[in-house]
Every structure is written in C-alpha cells, then in structure tokens.
Design an enzyme around this catalytic site. Structure first.
Site, PDB file in Angstrom:
ATOM      1  N   SER A 198     -37.448  -0.749  18.277  1.00  0.00           N
ATOM      2  CA  SER A 198     -38.689  -1.512  18.155  1.00  0.00           C
ATOM      3  C   SER A 198     -39.635  -0.948  17.099  1.00  0.00           C
ATOM      4  O   SER A 198     -40.405  -1.690  16.495  1.00  0.00           O
ATOM      5  CB  SER A 198     -39.412  -1.597  19.500  1.00  0.00           C
ATOM      6  OG  SER A 198     -39.751  -0.307  19.977  1.00  0.00           O
ATOM      7  N   ASP A 228     -35.950  -2.287  25.295  1.00  0.00           N
ATOM      8  CA  ASP A 228     -35.605  -1.645  24.030  1.00  0.00           C
ATOM      9  C   ASP A 228     -35.281  -0.175  24.245  1.00  0.00           C
ATOM     10  O   ASP A 228     -34.794   0.491  23.340  1.00  0.00           O
ATOM     11  CB  ASP A 228     -36.756  -1.785  23.022  1.00  0.00           C
ATOM     12  CG  ASP A 228     -36.393  -1.205  21.665  1.00  0.00           C
ATOM     13  OD1 ASP A 228     -35.387  -1.656  21.089  1.00  0.00           O
ATOM     14  OD2 ASP A 228     -37.099  -0.288  21.195  1.00  0.00           O
ATOM     15  N   VAL A 246     -40.927  -0.930  26.091  1.00  0.00           N
ATOM     16  CA  VAL A 246     -40.773  -0.260  24.800  1.00  0.00           C
ATOM     17  C   VAL A 246     -41.292   1.169  24.883  1.00  0.00           C
ATOM     18  O   VAL A 246     -41.527   1.810  23.864  1.00  0.00           O
ATOM     19  CB  VAL A 246     -41.522  -1.027  23.673  1.00  0.00           C
ATOM     20  CG1 VAL A 246     -40.832  -2.334  23.353  1.00  0.00           C
ATOM     21  CG2 VAL A 246     -42.987  -1.252  24.035  1.00  0.00           C
ATOM     22  N   ARG A 293     -40.413   4.317  27.586  1.00  0.00           N
ATOM     23  CA  ARG A 293     -39.276   5.186  27.826  1.00  0.00           C
ATOM     24  C   ARG A 293     -38.394   4.540  28.886  1.00  0.00           C
ATOM     25  O   ARG A 293     -38.894   3.929  29.835  1.00  0.00           O
ATOM     26  CB  ARG A 293     -39.729   6.580  28.289  1.00  0.00           C
ATOM     27  CG  ARG A 293     -40.225   7.473  27.170  1.00  0.00           C
ATOM     28  CD  ARG A 293     -39.065   7.892  26.275  1.00  0.00           C
ATOM     29  NE  ARG A 293     -39.470   8.729  25.152  1.00  0.00           N
ATOM     30  CZ  ARG A 293     -39.767   8.267  23.951  1.00  0.00           C
ATOM     31  NH1 ARG A 293     -39.749   6.966  23.720  1.00  0.00           N
ATOM     32  NH2 ARG A 293     -40.089   9.086  22.973  1.00  0.00           N
ATOM     33  N   HIS A 349     -33.096   0.624  21.085  1.00  0.00           N
ATOM     34  CA  HIS A 349     -34.205   1.543  20.796  1.00  0.00           C
ATOM     35  C   HIS A 349     -34.617   1.439  19.318  1.00  0.00           C
ATOM     36  O   HIS A 349     -34.661   2.427  18.578  1.00  0.00           O
ATOM     37  CB  HIS A 349     -33.817   2.982  21.121  1.00  0.00           C
ATOM     38  CG  HIS A 349     -34.995   3.871  21.392  1.00  0.00           C
ATOM     39  ND1 HIS A 349     -34.944   4.936  22.256  1.00  0.00           N
ATOM     40  CD2 HIS A 349     -36.268   3.854  20.917  1.00  0.00           C
ATOM     41  CE1 HIS A 349     -36.122   5.541  22.302  1.00  0.00           C
ATOM     42  NE2 HIS A 349     -36.948   4.893  21.486  1.00  0.00           N
ATOM     43  N   GLU A 378     -28.960   6.482  26.798  1.00  0.00           N
ATOM     44  CA  GLU A 378     -28.755   5.907  25.472  1.00  0.00           C
ATOM     45  C   GLU A 378     -27.744   6.746  24.694  1.00  0.00           C
ATOM     46  O   GLU A 378     -27.782   7.974  24.768  1.00  0.00           O
ATOM     47  CB  GLU A 378     -30.083   5.837  24.709  1.00  0.00           C
ATOM     48  CG  GLU A 378     -31.107   4.931  25.370  1.00  0.00           C
ATOM     49  CD  GLU A 378     -32.425   4.877  24.585  1.00  0.00           C
ATOM     50  OE1 GLU A 378     -32.511   5.488  23.494  1.00  0.00           O
ATOM     51  OE2 GLU A 378     -33.356   4.225  25.066  1.00  0.00           O
TER      52      GLU A 378
END
Length: 326
Positions: free
Chosen positions: A285, A259, A233, A235, A283, A264
């Site tokens: 969380s 996550d 969680v 990078r 992404h 991305e």
C-alpha cells in the site's frame, strides 16, 4: 526529538554505518567520505553489531535485530528502520538501552491513504466482481454503492491514519479517527465500539503494540454493521484472522481488504485466498514508484543531523512503539 552524538567513533575517524541488507541496496553515495558504510545479512548481523555506530535496518521485513541485539559487546547509538512500524526490531534489551530509534515516518502517509481510497472505491463499486465477469464474457448489470455521505472510522491517529481520514473526507465521507488517547479531533478507545456500530468503512492503521495486538477480534467484528467493510493497512497482527474469516462467512460484515497479514508472504495454499469478499494484496500500500529512493534520502538527511549533533526527527518512543504525536 533527541540529540544523538557520534560518540562511538574517535574524533579522527568517520562513523560506521552498518546496513542490514535487502535488495535493491540503498543509495548512500552522499555518505562517501563522511561515513564508513558496511553491509551485513541476517547471519552476520550479531557479529558486526559491536563495530557499528549506526544501524540502518533496510530489510524491514527481518526480525534479525530482535535476535542479535541481546548479544555481547557495544551496540550502535542510533538505529533507523526504513519502515513506519518498529515491532520487527524492538526487543526488551533495545527498549531499555540508550540507543535512539527512528523510523520512516512521513514517507508512506499519502501513498497509503491513496491505496485505502482505491480499496474503498473498488469495494463500493464492486470492481473485483466486474473483472471476474469480464473474464467470463458475462454481461451482468448491478447497482453499486455511493461513498459520499458514508461514515469511515480510522483506527490509528498517527500521520498515516490522519492522512487516510483526510483523503476519505475529500471523497465526501464523514470520518472519525481513533487514537490511543483522546485529544482535539481524535477519539479515544472508549468511543471505538460506538463509532464502529455506525461505520460503513473501518480502516485499521494502528501500530502494533501490546494494546493493539489482536484488537480486531470476534466481539469487535460483531459490533459492526452487516453493510460495513474492513480494511487493514496497519499490521497483520492487529487482526485475529480466523475471526475475520468467520465474520465474512457469516456475513456479519460485507467485505474486507488486507494489505498486511499475520504471516508474510501468504502461503499459496492458505485458505485466506479463497475467502469470499476478501481482497488480499502483498503489503504494497505504501510502495509507489521511487519509494526506496525516498527512504534512502530520508536516512541520509537524518544522518547529516546526527553527525552534526542536531536533534533527530522521527524518534520512536521505545516503550510505546511509535513516534509520539504532537
């Protein structure tokens, strides 16, 4: 902490706050009459930077600041990013400047810790498999893992990492936190391999720096137990994704949850979607209901301190890439 005077504007004028936009826009109504709020997109950022006293990086997925900052003209004296990480905006010119950088430290700690706990419980109780079987109408009894009494190692000793450790400890887990330097209650990097070799759960919550880039690689996954599960969680670039895929395929580890990813959003045709034992989320969380309002309110509170010449909170060490601990 650092005092950042509103020196770029004249005493008779209000300071200019430039917002690098993302939808929905921040609610900055409390700044009415106290600041001139301008909005920009990535394409116009370089041209508008010289006009700003303050830059609010509301679009924290953008790398436009890194590209625009080295240009001509004056630069804002203060940059605030609505995120915990600052790697998306930091460039050598910004790092070497007198501009103060602050982040959204404190907003995401508890939500991310709760999310990690949910992922740990989902993997321990085999909930993804339960859902798959339900979709097929298949009744298949299995045994699940107990989390109480297991060991978790959290890599990242900032407020997010420490909150993750606290929440996991509340589930009955033994927790260890690894940071950049050892201190009371925090292990240093020299202890990492020893701790990973006994961990049931490994949680990556470190900032992205030169030292942490690609740290979770083949040798590190090879140290872990076959029963261990990995969660990132922090990078995406903390992880060598090909190494993680191999570790899962060869069953060096039991499972993983990401996550955050190196690229991305993850492309629909990415092979990562199909890796057995890998949970992927977009992404999210730290993104609970009302999180954007919290981020906006945090910036306004910081602006009030800045405008009054008071010390700012959440000041990032631009060489390290994060807010130093106390």
């Amino acid at each position: 902490m650092s005092v950042v005077p509103a020196s770029a504007s004249t005493a008779a004028s209000v300071p200019t706050v430039l917002v690098l936009d993302a939808e929905p826009l921040p609610r900055l109504g409390r700044l009415t009459g106290r600041a001139r709020v301008l909005h920009t997109d990535e394409a116009s950022l370089a041209a508008r930077l010289p006009t700003a006293d303050v830059l609010l990086v509301w679009d924290f997925t953008s790398h436009a600041v890194r590209a625009a900052w080295p240009g001509e003209g004056p630069r804002p004296r203060w940059v605030h990013t609505a995120s915990a990480g600052v790697d998306h905006l930091m460039c050598p010119e910004l790092a070497a400047s007198d501009t103060v950088v602050t982040n959204a430290r404190g907003v995401f700690d508890q939500p991310i810790a709760e999310y990690v706990a949910a992922l740990v419980l989902a993997m321990a109780k085999d909930l993804p498999r339960t859902w798959e079987l339900q979709q097929r109408g298949e009744w298949r009894h299995r045994e699940s893992r107990r989390v109480a009494g297991t060991r978790a190692v959290v890599v990242g000793s900032g407020p997010i990492g420490r909150e993750i450790a606290r929440v996991l400890k509340a589930l009955g887990m033994t927790t260890a936190v690894v940071g950049r330097v050892p201190r009371t209650g925090i292990h240093g990097p020299d202890d990492l391999n020893r701790l990973l070799a006994r961990a049931d759960w490994v949680i990556a919550a470190a900032p992205l720096t030169e030292q942490t880039h690609g740290m979770f690689d083949t040798p590190l996954f090879g140290v872990m137990q076959p029963s261990a599960c990995f969660v990132n969680v922090g990078r995406g670039q903390l992880v060598v994704e090909d190494a993680l895929v191999r570790a899962l395929q060869r069953r060096w580890i039991a499972g993983a949850a990401l996550d955050v990813l190196a690229a991305e959003p993850l492309a629909p045709d990415s092979p990562l979607w199909q890796v057995p034992g890998l949970l992927i989320s977009p992404h999210m969380s730290g993104d609970t209901v009302g999180w954007r309002d919290e981020l906006g309110a945090q910036f306004v509170e910081l602006f009030e301190r800045w405008a009054a010449g008071r010390p700012l909170k959440n000041v990032v060490d631009k060489q390290r890439g994060y807010v130093p601990g106390h």
